[in-house]
Design a protein around this motif. Structure first.
Motif, PDB file in Angstrom:
ATOM      1  N   THR A 185       3.897   1.363  -5.343  1.00 41.67           N
ATOM      2  CA  THR A 185       3.289   0.331  -4.502  1.00 41.67           C
ATOM      3  C   THR A 185       2.513  -0.669  -5.341  1.00 41.67           C
ATOM      4  O   THR A 185       2.625  -1.892  -5.151  1.00 41.67           O
ATOM      5  CB  THR A 185       2.370   0.964  -3.451  1.00 41.67           C
ATOM      6  OG1 THR A 185       3.135   1.842  -2.616  1.00 41.67           O
ATOM      7  CG2 THR A 185       1.712  -0.098  -2.578  1.00 41.67           C
ATOM      8  N   ALA A 284      -1.060  -0.230   2.567  1.00 41.62           N
ATOM      9  CA  ALA A 284       0.266  -0.141   1.953  1.00 41.62           C
ATOM     10  C   ALA A 284       0.404   1.125   1.115  1.00 41.62           C
ATOM     11  O   ALA A 284       1.431   1.822   1.176  1.00 41.62           O
ATOM     12  CB  ALA A 284       0.530  -1.377   1.099  1.00 41.62           C
ATOM     13  N   ASN A 288       2.995   3.934   2.525  1.00 45.27           N
ATOM     14  CA  ASN A 288       4.180   4.153   1.687  1.00 45.27           C
ATOM     15  C   ASN A 288       4.244   5.597   1.191  1.00 45.27           C
ATOM     16  O   ASN A 288       5.323   6.200   1.142  1.00 45.27           O
ATOM     17  CB  ASN A 288       4.188   3.191   0.505  1.00 45.27           C
ATOM     18  CG  ASN A 288       4.454   1.760   0.922  1.00 45.27           C
ATOM     19  OD1 ASN A 288       4.881   1.497   2.039  1.00 45.27           O
ATOM     20  ND2 ASN A 288       4.183   0.824   0.028  1.00 45.27           N
TER      21      ASN A 288
END
Length: 521
Positions: A185, A284, A288
């Motif tokens: 990420t 995020a 993720n």
């Protein structure tokens, strides 16, 4: 010189078998075993129809189960990927190989060459043609099917725990999956990974007590780092605009369900961002990683972008966007008074202390005026508010006095642009709009140092960090995520010890230290 322990009857029996293995001309502790395949890769190759020979394979693993049926011997071996049944037939092996097989015990590591074939009952198996001893185990495994039940034994003998306790290895291997996802990420968002010193001349970046050591050549005391922050900020000054480190951090403090003195921290800094940028990044990273744990991608299960993981009998719904609430609003909701109402806060503190929720020495300091009002607010928040935050929830806009490294809101200098992410009552992430005014930073450092004991990590000024800020650090957002707690969250674990391969334990046989009467832990 210490004498070796006398073997018990189980070890003595295994030692006799070890000697027999040597007599048969084999190394009981094995040699190189090239060409073997992961069991998980072999299983799909096995023919479904019984009696049909598949391809020749070579596998290696630890013996987890065995039984006999006439001239047949059935074993189950496990490697790090899966397990498979081995079938030894008296007619397929030489006399020497059959005798060698007779020296095997549960826990031994072996390699075999043979043909894949399904049994009449449909069990995928390797019909063994050649046996190779890879390591004779001298220790009796724990009771069959139950694994290691005593928690302290599990943690001290983690190697056995990984072998025999169901799900332990799988959970700890997920840790690597999660860390890989975090890195992916950050890489996708153009962050650069770096390594900064573990030994610091000044332990800074957090208010925590460090571990101290001494460097003989320079004749100076050094400290194991308590945070990654100040060196990463120096790199931002030097032009690394998006930088992060995943590293070990050390704090000479207590041990409980969410704390270990040695732990893994992610810290990331983004030039020209702020704490809202860090909220987006945090979402995020966590989401993720959750998808990686689930082993699928958004929309693949027919539920759109909803991402949820089990948490005991419930589940954690991590589907973004996550709500954001101010510190002041949460305080009012769960403590029952305005955080700026000093009289009401003090009265609530006395009540909570009477119930055992706050230490008595803190209340004594409050009554004598030796503790700042916001410290009492912080203690009440930790005791009454945080356990209620099942989340995911961003708690934003903290009292500025609690955040010496944080930029103040332009509209209210008593509020710091800081957030903490809470999920299931745990603080998972902590982030700021970073302070880059060297004059204010120096002033806040001095204010924070007032009255602190010399042994406290923040009782020394980091003059070089102030000098770096004077060179000029861009406005930035900074983020810290406790990797161990993130793994706890994503693997349905209630204690940090379950997600660290080797958590710190007191010396074997020693007694726990006595707790102080006002110790909340």
């Amino acid at each position: 010189m210490a004498q070796p322990n006398k073997p018990d009857r189980f070890e003595a029996a295994r030692l006799q078998k070890l000697e027999k293995i040597v007599e048969l001309g084999h190394d009981p502790f094995g040699q190189k075993f090239d060409g073997h395949r992961a069991i998980a890769d072999v299983l799909p190759l096995c023919p479904e129809q019984s009696g049909v020979d598949g391809e020749a394979v070579r596998v290696a693993g630890r013996i987890m189960f065995r039984r006999k049926a006439g001239k047949l011997r059935f074993y189950v071996v496990k490697d790090s990927t899966a397990s498979i049944q081995l079938l030894f037939s008296r007619g397929d092996l030489s006399e020497e190989q059959w005798e060698l097989m007779g020296q095997l015990d549960l826990g031994d590591l072996i390699g075999v060459d043979g043909l894949l074939r399904s049994t009449d009952s449909g069990e995928k198996s390797v019909f063994v043609q050649k046996l190779t001893i890879l390591c004779k185990s001298l220790v009796q495994p724990p009771e069959k099917w139950h694994g290691i039940e005593d928690v302290e034994t599990r943690l001290r003998q983690r190697y056995s725990d990984l072998i025999y306790s169901e799900g332990v290895l799988d959970k700890l291997l997920l840790r690597s999956v999660i860390v890989d996802s975090v890195r992916a990420t950050l890489r996708d968002q153009r962050f650069i990974e770096v390594e900064t010193p573990v030994l610091h001349a000044i332990a800074g970046g957090a208010a925590a007590r460090p571990f101290t050591t001494h460097h003989n050549a320079l004749d100076i005391d050094l400290y194991l780092r308590i945070a990654l922050e100040l060196h990463l900020k120096r790199l931002m000054v030097g032009g690394v605009e998006r930088v992060y480190e995943i590293g070990r951090v050390f704090r000479n403090e207590g041990i409980d369900a969410t704390h270990n003195p040695e732990f893994t921290m992610l810290e990331a800094y983004q030039a020209y961002g702020d704490y809202e940028s860090m909220m987006d990044l945090t979402e995020a990273i966590v989401v993720n990683a959750a998808w990686e744990v689930l082993g699928r991608s958004p929309g693949s299960d027919g539920n759109g972008d909803r991402v949820a993981l089990p948490w005991g009998e419930d589940e954690i719904d991590l589907t973004p966007p996550w709500p954001r609430k101010t510190y002041a609003d949460l305080f009012r909701e769960f403590v029952g008074c305005d955080m700026h109402d000093e009289a009401a806060v003090r009265e609530q503190a006395r009540t909570v202390a009477g119930q055992g929720g706050l230490p008595r020495d803190l209340i004594a300091a409050m009554e004598s005026g030796d503790v700042h009002h916001d410290v009492i607010v912080s203690e009440l928040f930790e005791e009454l508010v945080e356990p209620q935050l099942t989340g995911p929830l961003f708690c934003i806009d903290y009292p500025a006095s609690l955040c010496p490294l944080t930029k103040r809101k332009q509209s209210d200098s008593t509020v710091a642009e800081r957030f903490e992410l809470f999920i299931q009552g745990m603080e998972i992430a902590n982030a700021y709009t970073e302070l880059n005014d060297p004059r204010l930073q120096e002033e806040l450092f001095l204010t924070q140092l007032e009255g602190l004991a010399e042994e406290d990590s923040m009782a020394k000024m980091d003059h070089d960090f102030i000098r770096a800020l004077k060179v000029g650090m861009p406005p930035a957002g900074g983020l810290g995520i406790g990797i161990d707690r993130l793994v706890m969250l994503l693997t349905d674990s209630r204690t940090i010890r379950d997600v660290i391969f080797f958590p710190l334990l007191r010396p074997e046989g020693s007694k726990s230290p006595k707790k102080k009467s006002d110790d909340k832990s």
